[in-house]
Write a protein that holds these residues in place. Structure first.
Motif, PDB file in Angstrom:
ATOM      1  N   THR A 217      23.087   5.443 -16.641  1.00 21.13           N
ATOM      2  CA  THR A 217      22.227   5.860 -15.529  1.00 21.13           C
ATOM      3  C   THR A 217      20.925   6.459 -16.049  1.00 21.13           C
ATOM      4  O   THR A 217      19.839   6.161 -15.534  1.00 21.13           O
ATOM      5  CB  THR A 217      22.958   6.873 -14.633  1.00 21.13           C
ATOM      6  N   ALA A 218      21.012   7.266 -17.086  1.00 19.66           N
ATOM      7  CA  ALA A 218      19.807   7.871 -17.665  1.00 19.66           C
ATOM      8  C   ALA A 218      18.910   6.806 -18.289  1.00 19.66           C
ATOM      9  O   ALA A 218      17.681   6.864 -18.145  1.00 19.66           O
ATOM     10  CB  ALA A 218      20.191   8.916 -18.706  1.00 19.66           C
TER      11      ALA A 218
ATOM     12  N   GLN B  57      18.975  -5.580 -20.185  1.00 20.98           N
ATOM     13  CA  GLN B  57      19.544  -4.249 -19.998  1.00 20.98           C
ATOM     14  C   GLN B  57      19.854  -3.645 -21.374  1.00 20.98           C
ATOM     15  O   GLN B  57      20.293  -4.358 -22.286  1.00 20.98           O
ATOM     16  CB  GLN B  57      20.809  -4.312 -19.147  1.00 20.98           C
TER      17      GLN B  57
ATOM     18  N   TYR C  60      25.658   7.098 -20.913  1.00 22.98           N
ATOM     19  CA  TYR C  60      24.430   7.514 -20.242  1.00 22.98           C
ATOM     20  C   TYR C  60      23.625   6.326 -19.713  1.00 22.98           C
ATOM     21  O   TYR C  60      22.403   6.317 -19.769  1.00 22.98           O
ATOM     22  CB  TYR C  60      23.589   8.369 -21.188  1.00 22.98           C
TER      23      TYR C  60
ATOM     24  N   LEU D 185      18.633   3.690 -17.429  1.00 23.53           N
ATOM     25  CA  LEU D 185      17.981   2.935 -16.355  1.00 23.53           C
ATOM     26  C   LEU D 185      16.844   3.737 -15.722  1.00 23.53           C
ATOM     27  O   LEU D 185      15.798   3.176 -15.389  1.00 23.53           O
ATOM     28  CB  LEU D 185      19.008   2.520 -15.304  1.00 23.53           C
ATOM     29  N   ALA D 186      17.021   5.040 -15.596  1.00 25.82           N
ATOM     30  CA  ALA D 186      15.958   5.900 -15.064  1.00 25.82           C
ATOM     31  C   ALA D 186      14.751   5.906 -16.005  1.00 25.82           C
ATOM     32  O   ALA D 186      13.598   5.878 -15.541  1.00 25.82           O
ATOM     33  CB  ALA D 186      16.473   7.314 -14.843  1.00 25.82           C
TER      34      ALA D 186
END
Length: 86
Positions: free
Chosen positions: A71-72, A46, A69, A74-75
């Motif tokens: 979430t960004a 990660q 950020y 991971l996207a």
């Protein structure tokens, strides 16, 4: 690599290697070896823990702001996984 992101869209991607990375007009510059990036894209590592462990170095920008950020990031990894590794 430089991603031109705005309002949830990626408008361009530019690649920089070695000393050329310092020339990138980007608010954040992250640096890691090739294997580390492959592990991130493969989902084995990660990005935020990799930064904490020093496997990915924040060469420019604020880690504390970047950490907001998740979430960004991971996207972006999921998008890279769809492209595949060659």
């Amino acid at each position: 690599m430089k991603f031109c992101l705005k309002h949830g869209r990626c408008n361009c991607v530019e690649f920089y290697q070695g000393d050329l990375a310092a020339q990138a007009d980007a608010p954040y510059i992250l640096e890691a070896d090739y294997k580390t990036w492959l592990d991130v894209i493969a989902g084995k590592l990660q990005p935020i823990p990799a930064m904490v462990l020093g496997k990915i170095k924040v060469k420019k920008g604020s880690f504390s702001v970047l950490a907001q950020y998740v979430t960004a990031s991971l996207a972006m990894i999921k998008a890279a996984q769809k492209v595949g590794i060659q």
